[in-house]
Design a protein around this motif. Structure first.
Motif, PDB file in Angstrom:
ATOM      1  N   GLU A  68     -59.986 -27.234  50.618  1.00 28.97           N
ATOM      2  CA  GLU A  68     -59.827 -26.981  49.175  1.00 28.97           C
ATOM      3  C   GLU A  68     -61.165 -27.116  48.461  1.00 28.97           C
ATOM      4  O   GLU A  68     -61.496 -26.356  47.560  1.00 28.97           O
ATOM      5  CB  GLU A  68     -58.836 -27.984  48.559  1.00 28.97           C
ATOM      6  N   LYS A  69     -61.926 -28.107  48.903  1.00 27.97           N
ATOM      7  CA  LYS A  69     -63.231 -28.382  48.303  1.00 27.97           C
ATOM      8  C   LYS A  69     -64.163 -27.180  48.517  1.00 27.97           C
ATOM      9  O   LYS A  69     -64.785 -26.687  47.586  1.00 27.97           O
ATOM     10  CB  LYS A  69     -63.812 -29.654  48.943  1.00 27.97           C
ATOM     11  N   HIS A  70     -64.206 -26.714  49.760  1.00 28.49           N
ATOM     12  CA  HIS A  70     -65.174 -25.670  50.086  1.00 28.49           C
ATOM     13  C   HIS A  70     -64.763 -24.284  49.622  1.00 28.49           C
ATOM     14  O   HIS A  70     -65.583 -23.514  49.164  1.00 28.49           O
ATOM     15  CB  HIS A  70     -65.458 -25.686  51.597  1.00 28.49           C
ATOM     16  N   ARG A  71     -63.491 -23.996  49.756  1.00 30.24           N
ATOM     17  CA  ARG A  71     -63.063 -22.642  49.371  1.00 30.24           C
ATOM     18  C   ARG A  71     -62.782 -22.535  47.879  1.00 30.24           C
ATOM     19  O   ARG A  71     -63.005 -21.504  47.274  1.00 30.24           O
ATOM     20  CB  ARG A  71     -61.769 -22.274  50.088  1.00 30.24           C
ATOM     21  N   ASN A  72     -62.230 -23.597  47.311  1.00 27.43           N
ATOM     22  CA  ASN A  72     -61.733 -23.485  45.930  1.00 27.43           C
ATOM     23  C   ASN A  72     -62.395 -24.440  44.948  1.00 27.43           C
ATOM     24  O   ASN A  72     -62.045 -24.476  43.788  1.00 27.43           O
ATOM     25  CB  ASN A  72     -60.216 -23.716  45.910  1.00 27.43           C
ATOM     26  N   ASN A  73     -63.331 -25.212  45.490  1.00 25.89           N
ATOM     27  CA  ASN A  73     -64.017 -26.180  44.648  1.00 25.89           C
ATOM     28  C   ASN A  73     -63.045 -27.140  43.945  1.00 25.89           C
ATOM     29  O   ASN A  73     -63.232 -27.529  42.802  1.00 25.89           O
ATOM     30  CB  ASN A  73     -64.885 -25.446  43.622  1.00 25.89           C
ATOM     31  N   ARG A  74     -61.972 -27.472  44.663  1.00 30.19           N
ATOM     32  CA  ARG A  74     -61.000 -28.428  44.099  1.00 30.19           C
ATOM     33  C   ARG A  74     -61.207 -29.806  44.714  1.00 30.19           C
ATOM     34  O   ARG A  74     -61.386 -29.917  45.919  1.00 30.19           O
ATOM     35  CB  ARG A  74     -59.564 -27.984  44.415  1.00 30.19           C
ATOM     36  N   ASP A  75     -61.189 -30.828  43.879  1.00 31.22           N
ATOM     37  CA  ASP A  75     -61.294 -32.193  44.358  1.00 31.22           C
ATOM     38  C   ASP A  75     -59.891 -32.810  44.323  1.00 31.22           C
ATOM     39  O   ASP A  75     -59.456 -33.347  43.309  1.00 31.22           O
ATOM     40  CB  ASP A  75     -62.269 -32.969  43.468  1.00 31.22           C
ATOM     41  N   ILE A  76     -59.189 -32.688  45.446  1.00 27.63           N
ATOM     42  CA  ILE A  76     -57.777 -33.098  45.464  1.00 27.63           C
ATOM     43  C   ILE A  76     -57.619 -34.603  45.282  1.00 27.63           C
ATOM     44  O   ILE A  76     -56.727 -35.063  44.585  1.00 27.63           O
ATOM     45  CB  ILE A  76     -57.085 -32.662  46.778  1.00 27.63           C
ATOM     46  N   THR A  77     -58.537 -35.374  45.866  1.00 28.95           N
ATOM     47  CA  THR A  77     -58.451 -36.836  45.713  1.00 28.95           C
ATOM     48  C   THR A  77     -58.471 -37.215  44.236  1.00 28.95           C
ATOM     49  O   THR A  77     -57.711 -38.051  43.779  1.00 28.95           O
ATOM     50  CB  THR A  77     -59.627 -37.520  46.444  1.00 28.95           C
ATOM     51  N   LYS A  78     -59.336 -36.543  43.499  1.00 30.80           N
ATOM     52  CA  LYS A  78     -59.448 -36.821  42.065  1.00 30.80           C
ATOM     53  C   LYS A  78     -58.172 -36.347  41.345  1.00 30.80           C
ATOM     54  O   LYS A  78     -57.643 -37.044  40.473  1.00 30.80           O
ATOM     55  CB  LYS A  78     -60.671 -36.112  41.497  1.00 30.80           C
ATOM     56  N   GLU A  79     -57.689 -35.179  41.745  1.00 30.39           N
ATOM     57  CA  GLU A  79     -56.461 -34.654  41.123  1.00 30.39           C
ATOM     58  C   GLU A  79     -55.291 -35.622  41.290  1.00 30.39           C
ATOM     59  O   GLU A  79     -54.535 -35.865  40.362  1.00 30.39           O
ATOM     60  CB  GLU A  79     -56.085 -33.308  41.758  1.00 30.39           C
ATOM     61  N   ILE A  80     -55.182 -36.175  42.508  1.00 27.94           N
ATOM     62  CA  ILE A  80     -54.087 -37.118  42.771  1.00 27.94           C
ATOM     63  C   ILE A  80     -54.250 -38.366  41.908  1.00 27.94           C
ATOM     64  O   ILE A  80     -53.291 -38.853  41.322  1.00 27.94           O
ATOM     65  CB  ILE A  80     -54.035 -37.477  44.282  1.00 27.94           C
ATOM     66  N   LYS A  81     -55.476 -38.834  41.789  1.00 28.18           N
ATOM     67  CA  LYS A  81     -55.743 -40.022  40.961  1.00 28.18           C
ATOM     68  C   LYS A  81     -55.368 -39.758  39.500  1.00 28.18           C
ATOM     69  O   LYS A  81     -54.723 -40.580  38.852  1.00 28.18           O
ATOM     70  CB  LYS A  81     -57.234 -40.386  41.046  1.00 28.18           C
ATOM     71  N   ASP A  82     -55.800 -38.605  38.993  1.00 24.29           N
ATOM     72  CA  ASP A  82     -55.502 -38.257  37.599  1.00 24.29           C
ATOM     73  C   ASP A  82     -54.009 -38.178  37.370  1.00 24.29           C
ATOM     74  O   ASP A  82     -53.483 -38.577  36.332  1.00 24.29           O
ATOM     75  CB  ASP A  82     -56.151 -36.922  37.229  1.00 24.29           C
ATOM     76  N   ASN A  83     -53.329 -37.623  38.363  1.00 30.71           N
ATOM     77  CA  ASN A  83     -51.881 -37.490  38.311  1.00 30.71           C
ATOM     78  C   ASN A  83     -51.216 -38.853  38.166  1.00 30.71           C
ATOM     79  O   ASN A  83     -50.281 -39.033  37.405  1.00 30.71           O
ATOM     80  CB  ASN A  83     -51.407 -36.884  39.633  1.00 30.71           C
ATOM     81  N   GLN A  84     -51.758 -39.795  38.941  1.00 31.17           N
ATOM     82  CA  GLN A  84     -51.236 -41.153  38.922  1.00 31.17           C
ATOM     83  C   GLN A  84     -51.424 -41.757  37.543  1.00 31.17           C
ATOM     84  O   GLN A  84     -50.522 -42.373  36.994  1.00 31.17           O
ATOM     85  CB  GLN A  84     -51.974 -41.981  39.993  1.00 31.17           C
ATOM     86  N   LYS A  85     -52.586 -41.502  36.974  1.00 37.60           N
ATOM     87  CA  LYS A  85     -52.887 -41.987  35.620  1.00 37.60           C
ATOM     88  C   LYS A  85     -51.848 -41.450  34.654  1.00 37.60           C
ATOM     89  O   LYS A  85     -51.355 -42.151  33.788  1.00 37.60           O
ATOM     90  CB  LYS A  85     -54.277 -41.492  35.202  1.00 37.60           C
ATOM     91  N   ASP A  86     -51.549 -40.168  34.831  1.00 37.42           N
ATOM     92  CA  ASP A  86     -50.565 -39.491  33.997  1.00 37.42           C
ATOM     93  C   ASP A  86     -49.226 -40.194  34.053  1.00 37.42           C
ATOM     94  O   ASP A  86     -48.552 -40.366  33.056  1.00 37.42           O
ATOM     95  CB  ASP A  86     -50.386 -38.067  34.530  1.00 37.42           C
ATOM     96  N   LYS A  87     -48.852 -40.588  35.268  1.00 37.68           N
ATOM     97  CA  LYS A  87     -47.570 -41.261  35.452  1.00 37.68           C
ATOM     98  C   LYS A  87     -47.590 -42.621  34.768  1.00 37.68           C
ATOM     99  O   LYS A  87     -46.645 -43.019  34.110  1.00 37.68           O
ATOM    100  CB  LYS A  87     -47.268 -41.422  36.942  1.00 37.68           C
ATOM    101  N   ASP A  88     -48.717 -43.340  34.943  1.00 30.43           N
ATOM    102  CA  ASP A  88     -48.843 -44.645  34.298  1.00 30.43           C
ATOM    103  C   ASP A  88     -48.767 -44.509  32.790  1.00 30.43           C
ATOM    104  O   ASP A  88     -48.302 -45.389  32.090  1.00 30.43           O
ATOM    105  CB  ASP A  88     -50.181 -45.293  34.682  1.00 30.43           C
ATOM    106  N   ASP A  89     -49.229 -43.345  32.326  1.00 25.36           N
ATOM    107  CA  ASP A  89     -49.270 -43.060  30.907  1.00 25.36           C
ATOM    108  C   ASP A  89     -47.876 -43.178  30.273  1.00 25.36           C
ATOM    109  O   ASP A  89     -47.731 -43.576  29.130  1.00 25.36           O
ATOM    110  CB  ASP A  89     -49.812 -41.634  30.730  1.00 25.36           C
ATOM    111  N   SER A  90     -46.830 -42.825  31.041  1.00 23.54           N
ATOM    112  CA  SER A  90     -45.489 -42.885  30.467  1.00 23.54           C
ATOM    113  C   SER A  90     -45.005 -44.326  30.354  1.00 23.54           C
ATOM    114  O   SER A  90     -44.023 -44.626  29.720  1.00 23.54           O
ATOM    115  CB  SER A  90     -44.504 -42.036  31.278  1.00 23.54           C
ATOM    116  N   LYS A  91     -45.774 -45.233  30.991  1.00 21.37           N
ATOM    117  CA  LYS A  91     -45.418 -46.647  30.854  1.00 21.37           C
ATOM    118  C   LYS A  91     -46.221 -47.272  29.713  1.00 21.37           C
ATOM    119  O   LYS A  91     -46.778 -48.348  29.829  1.00 21.37           O
ATOM    120  CB  LYS A  91     -45.711 -47.393  32.155  1.00 21.37           C
TER     121      LYS A  91
END
Ligand code: MG
Length: 309
Positions: A68-91
């Motif tokens: 994903e990093k090389h072909r699409n320039n996506r940082d999945i580890t960061k995406e997952i972390k941000d997602n988690q933050k999002d979930k915490d946000d509802s708390k």
């Protein structure tokens, strides 16, 4: 350990091929495949969501993260972390115990039926009763449950609901959905605030656009409610938004029932392929002008209708 993320479209086929010989059992419903490699179970869902499960799930997932990093320039580890933050946000409990006015809308993703916006005032002394009724986690309530709950909320909580019928909606020139929403939210908020002297501590809105943009959309409006607290997942943070969301949904469902009765067929929600079929049927039997009375004509669904020449 479980790791999941949404795979990029251009890597999907590659993943399917890679695990082709490792498929170990029948894939669950809505899944493309389920495979096992070195103790890790990998499931790819039709939605594109891929799940890695097992002690070394991270190792198996990493190979795809690199791609994903090389072909699409996506940082999945960061995406997952941000997602988690999002979930915490509802708390976020800072606003739960406030008496508040909250607003929320429904119907903006549905081809058929109106857009319904509600603002309601919920006094904190009613919180316990509302929680007892079951309005927490309003996102998880079924339509059936909402139909049962809403009449009680309608009696209990002062509110203003506005139903934007399709005929009026279709007269829009630019169909800017966020602008439409902003105007409607502002409208119900003003009407509610002017109705009585409610003892609210905050006005909370389920955020759909940046505040700056929200107020830009309202430029030229004769009256604008300004002291708004914009929150994402606001229905989890204060009951006034949850109440508004349920009341809106209630009136939306009632309107959908009316349409279904009128045309003696099930008028589906959403904007998927069953909606296309229903749109075609209405078009065939009643024509485009009639469709304009019950559907949001700028949606892609209209383009899919096969028209006779
Ligand atoms: Mg909302």
């Amino acid at each position: 350990m479980t790791i999941s993320y949404k795979i990029s479209d251009n890597l999907k086929d590659e993943m399917i091929k890679y695990y082709e010989d490792l498929k170990n059992e029948k894939a669950p419903q809505y899944a493309n495949f389920k495979a096992e490699e070195g103790g890790t179970v990998i499931t790819l869902y039709n939605s594109g969501k891929v799940v890695f499960q097992g002690i070394s799930a991270d190792i198996d997932a990493n190979m795809w993260f690199d791609l994903e990093k090389h072909r699409n320039n996506r940082d999945i580890t960061k995406e997952i972390k941000d997602n988690q933050k999002d979930k915490d946000d509802s708390k976020d409990y800072r606003y739960v115990n406030l008496s508040a006015i909250g607003s929320d809308e429904v119907g903006t993703g549905d081809y058929f039926g109106p857009i319904v916006v509600t603002a309601s005032f919920v006094d904190k002394k009613d919180h316990a009763h509302l929680i007892d009724l079951g309005i927490k986690d309003s996102k998880k309530l079924t339509d059936e449950k909402m139909l049962k709950l809403a009449p009680e909320l309608i009696k209990m909580c002062p509110h203003v609901t506005y139903i934007l019928d399709n005929k009026t909606y279709n007269q829009n020139k630019d169909f800017n959905m966020n602008k439409i929403k902003a105007i409607l939210h502002n409208k119900v908020l003003i009407t509610l605030i002017e109705k009585d002297n409610y003892k609210y501590e905050k006005i909370i809105m389920d955020q759909f656009v940046y505040p700056k943009k929200y107020f830009e959309h309202l430029e030229g409006a004769p009256k604008i409610v300004k002291d708004i607290l914009f929150l994402t997942k606001a229905e989890d943070k204060n009951l006034s938004v949850a109440v508004s969301s349920i009341i809106s949904r209630y009136y939306f469902l009632k309107e959908m029932d009316k349409i279904s009765d009128k045309y003696k067929m099930n008028i589906p929600k959403g904007a998927g392929s069953i909606v296309d079929e229903a749109a075609q049927k209405i078009y065939n039997e009643y024509g485009l002008d009639e469709l304009k009375n019950i559907a949001k004509i700028n949606f892609k669904n209209t383009e899919k209708i096969k028209r006779e020449n």
